[in-house]
Motif scaffolding. Structure first.
Motif, short mmCIF file in Angstrom:
data_model
loop_
_atom_site.label_atom_id
_atom_site.label_comp_id
_atom_site.label_asym_id
_atom_site.label_seq_id
_atom_site.Cartn_x
_atom_site.Cartn_y
_atom_site.Cartn_z
N ARG A 1 15.07 0.45 -2.42
CA ARG A 1 14.89 0.59 -3.88
C ARG A 1 14.66 2.04 -4.28
NH1 ARG A 1 11.44 -2.83 -7.38
NH2 ARG A 1 12.42 -1.42 -8.87
N ILE A 2 13.87 2.74 -3.45
CA ILE A 2 13.57 4.14 -3.80
C ILE A 2 14.85 4.98 -3.78
CG2 ILE A 2 12.37 6.22 -3.00
CD1 ILE A 2 10.10 4.25 -2.05
N MET A 3 15.71 4.76 -2.77
CA MET A 3 16.95 5.54 -2.70
C MET A 3 17.89 5.18 -3.84
SD MET A 3 16.34 7.67 -0.37
CE MET A 3 17.93 8.51 -0.32
N SER A 4 17.88 3.90 -4.23
CA SER A 4 18.79 3.56 -5.32
C SER A 4 18.29 4.13 -6.66
CB SER A 4 19.09 2.04 -5.33
OG SER A 4 18.33 1.39 -6.30
N ILE A 5 16.99 4.16 -6.85
CA ILE A 5 16.43 4.83 -8.05
C ILE A 5 16.78 6.32 -8.01
CG2 ILE A 5 14.28 5.52 -9.21
CD1 ILE A 5 13.08 2.82 -8.13
N ALA A 6 16.62 6.94 -6.83
CA ALA A 6 16.88 8.38 -6.71
C ALA A 6 18.35 8.69 -7.01
CB ALA A 6 16.52 8.85 -5.30
N ARG A 7 19.24 7.86 -6.49
CA ARG A 7 20.68 8.09 -6.76
C ARG A 7 21.00 7.94 -8.25
NH1 ARG A 7 21.55 6.19 -1.35
NH2 ARG A 7 21.23 4.06 -2.03
N LYS A 8 20.42 6.88 -8.84
CA LYS A 8 20.69 6.62 -10.26
C LYS A 8 20.24 7.80 -11.14
CE LYS A 8 19.24 3.24 -13.70
NZ LYS A 8 18.22 2.20 -13.83
N HIS A 9 19.12 8.41 -10.79
CA HIS A 9 18.57 9.48 -11.64
C HIS A 9 18.81 10.86 -11.05
CE1 HIS A 9 16.48 6.67 -14.37
NE2 HIS A 9 16.33 5.93 -13.28
N LEU B 1 0.82 -1.22 0.00
CA LEU B 1 0.00 0.00 0.00
C LEU B 1 0.85 1.27 0.00
CD1 LEU B 1 -3.04 -0.85 2.35
CD2 LEU B 1 -2.69 -1.42 -0.05
N THR B 2 2.13 1.12 -0.35
CA THR B 2 3.00 2.29 -0.53
C THR B 2 3.49 2.31 -1.97
OG1 THR B 2 5.05 1.17 0.12
CG2 THR B 2 3.75 2.17 1.90
N ILE B 3 4.11 3.40 -2.35
CA ILE B 3 4.49 3.63 -3.76
C ILE B 3 5.29 2.47 -4.34
CG2 ILE B 3 6.62 4.92 -3.25
CD1 ILE B 3 5.71 6.92 -5.51
N ASP B 4 4.94 2.09 -5.58
CA ASP B 4 5.56 0.94 -6.25
C ASP B 4 6.85 1.40 -6.96
OD1 ASP B 4 6.26 -1.16 -7.86
OD2 ASP B 4 4.33 -1.32 -8.89
N PRO B 5 8.01 0.94 -6.51
CA PRO B 5 9.27 1.39 -7.11
C PRO B 5 9.33 1.14 -8.62
CG PRO B 5 9.71 0.23 -5.07
CD PRO B 5 8.26 0.03 -5.36
#
Ligand SMILES: *Cc1c(COP(=O)(O)O)cnc(C)c1O
Length: 414
Positions: free
Chosen positions: A150-158, A118-122
């Motif tokens: 996962r969210i932090m790794s997506i954020a770092r990547k982009h 029920l939280t944002i889907d990475p």
């Protein structure tokens, strides 16, 4: 006083002598403003003490108290320099404040799906990233931390900022760190429905001094954090007045001291109830990303909407899709883009090539998951969240057993 059946978060159930004493301490001197001279005996620095104790609880470098969680999100976005021309990815299942704070920052909210936590889907965050994306706003819904690794790794990547909306999850941990201290900034709410309450009020945290400095200015007409009058001529930012006062600070201080007790009670009660019903055939639960969540609700997930609806009607509740205003489909002011003025309206977004549109059922995965889910209250009794039925912070074991028995009976009759 019958507070058992009142709709509210857990903190409200413990408003008592401690809050009274802190309030009287302030009223005795009449100094209600958050600023005061350090050597002035009339100045009781409740807001500063609240900030210090919350900061210590969360393990964050900086904490700033504010008038609410919504303005905490707005202040965080402003401190990060997010505004016109920027997109912020936010889940379509949240309180409307997450989305409206982005709009008031004059940025564009891009709605993303939730998953079975029920939280944002990475996965959906990744699909929605474009050249315009500036930040992600994960919302730790119903006390459950998002998949922050996962969210932090997506954020770092982009190269994206992360503003954590912790309004419903004060005190929850994710892999040993408190939510709100993992991204760039975290925002918390102290309204009536939240983990602890001062009626209204909020706070933000960050580990970055520059962001704290900017956020302070945003919330106090550009002034510097100390504000002892010597900073005229040094105000580097145009701000507003979003300051917490000493009366709110007094209650917030008494409440933050009860946070550990609230969290341990909720976690124990949730485990008791969950253990009592987990053998029932056909019952599944939402995915919890860390057991050190707030445990404010227990969400049951079914394979299909029809069974969820039948079950919900037997316990006098409803599925979470229908439950009220936390689902984007029911946010008519967002769907219809009802800004009070068109001047600088972020939706008329030429860079997008066309205006951004928000349509009912634009997030089919979110609609599906919520329509198969039913929430039982553990500590937040709130029809608007779909949790009018269940237990509250003061429930004893007999009440927990009675709720378990009602759930078992409802399942047997399906
Ligand atoms: C309550 C809430 C807010 C806003 O907090 P206020 O203190 O009411 O302004 C923001 N986001 C979420 C997810 C909330 O539940």
């Amino acid at each position: 006083m019958d507070i058992i059946n009142k709709m509210s978060g857990p903190g409200r159930y413990l408003i008592g002598e401690e809050e009274k004493q802190e309030i009287l301490d302030v009223l005795d001197t009449g100094h209600l403003f958050r600023f005061g001279g350090e050597s002035d005996p009339q100045y009781k620095h409740k807001v500063v003490s609240f900030e210090d104790e919350l900061k210590a609880h969360l393990g964050s470098e900086h904490c700033l108290a504010l008038t609410g969680g919504s303005v905490g999100l707005l202040t965080s976005l402003a401190a990060l320099g997010i505004g016109p021309g920027d997109d912020v990815i936010v889940p379509g299942y949240t309180f409307v404040a997450s989305i409206s704070a982005i709009i008031w920052a004059r940025a564009v909210p891009i709605l993303a799906e939730i998953d079975e936590s029920l939280t944002i889907d990475p996965d959906d965050i990744e699909k929605k990233i474009t050249d315009r994306t500036k930040a992600i706003m994960p919302v730790h819904m119903l006390g459950n931390p998002c998949d922050m690794d996962r969210i932090m790794s997506i954020a770092r990547k982009h190269n994206l900022h992360v503003v954590e909306d912790c309004a419903q999850a004060l005190g929850a941990s994710y892999r040993g760190r408190k939510v709100g201290t993992i991204g760039d900034m975290g925002a918390y709410s102290l309204n009536h429905m939240k983990v602890i309450s001062a009626g209204d009020g909020g706070a933000i945290t960050t580990n970055d001094y520059d962001l704290y400095h900017r956020a302070f200015g945003v919330h106090d007409q550009g002034h510097l954090p100390s504000r002892y009058g010597e900073e005229i001529g040094k105000r580097g930012i145009i701000g507003l007045n979003l300051r917490m006062n000493e009366l709110t600070g007094a209650v917030a201080l008494a409440q933050v001291r009860k946070l550990d007790y609230i969290l341990s009670t909720l976690r124990r009660n949730k485990k008791l109830l969950k253990d009592m019903i987990s053998d029932i055939l056909g019952i599944g639960f939402r995915r919890i990303n860390d057991e050190e969540e707030c445990a404010t609700l227990l969400t049951i997930m079914f394979d299909d909407k029809k069974i969820a609806d039948k079950f919900a009607s037997k316990i006098g509740s409803g599925n979470m899709y229908d439950s009220g205003w936390h689902v984007y489909n029911h946010m008519e002011q967002i769907l219809n883009k009802k800004m009070p003025t068109n001047v600088g309206c972020p939706f008329e977004c030429k860079e997008h090539g066309k205006d951004v549109e928000y349509a009912p059922h634009m997030l089919p995965q979110t609609d599906d998951i919520l329509s198969r889910s039913v929430s039982i209250s553990i500590g937040v009794v709130d029809k608007g969240l779909g949790s009018a039925f269940g237990i509250n912070l003061l429930s004893d074991e007999a009440e927990i057993e009675a709720v378990a028995a009602t759930i078992r009976k409802a399942m047997q009759e399906l």
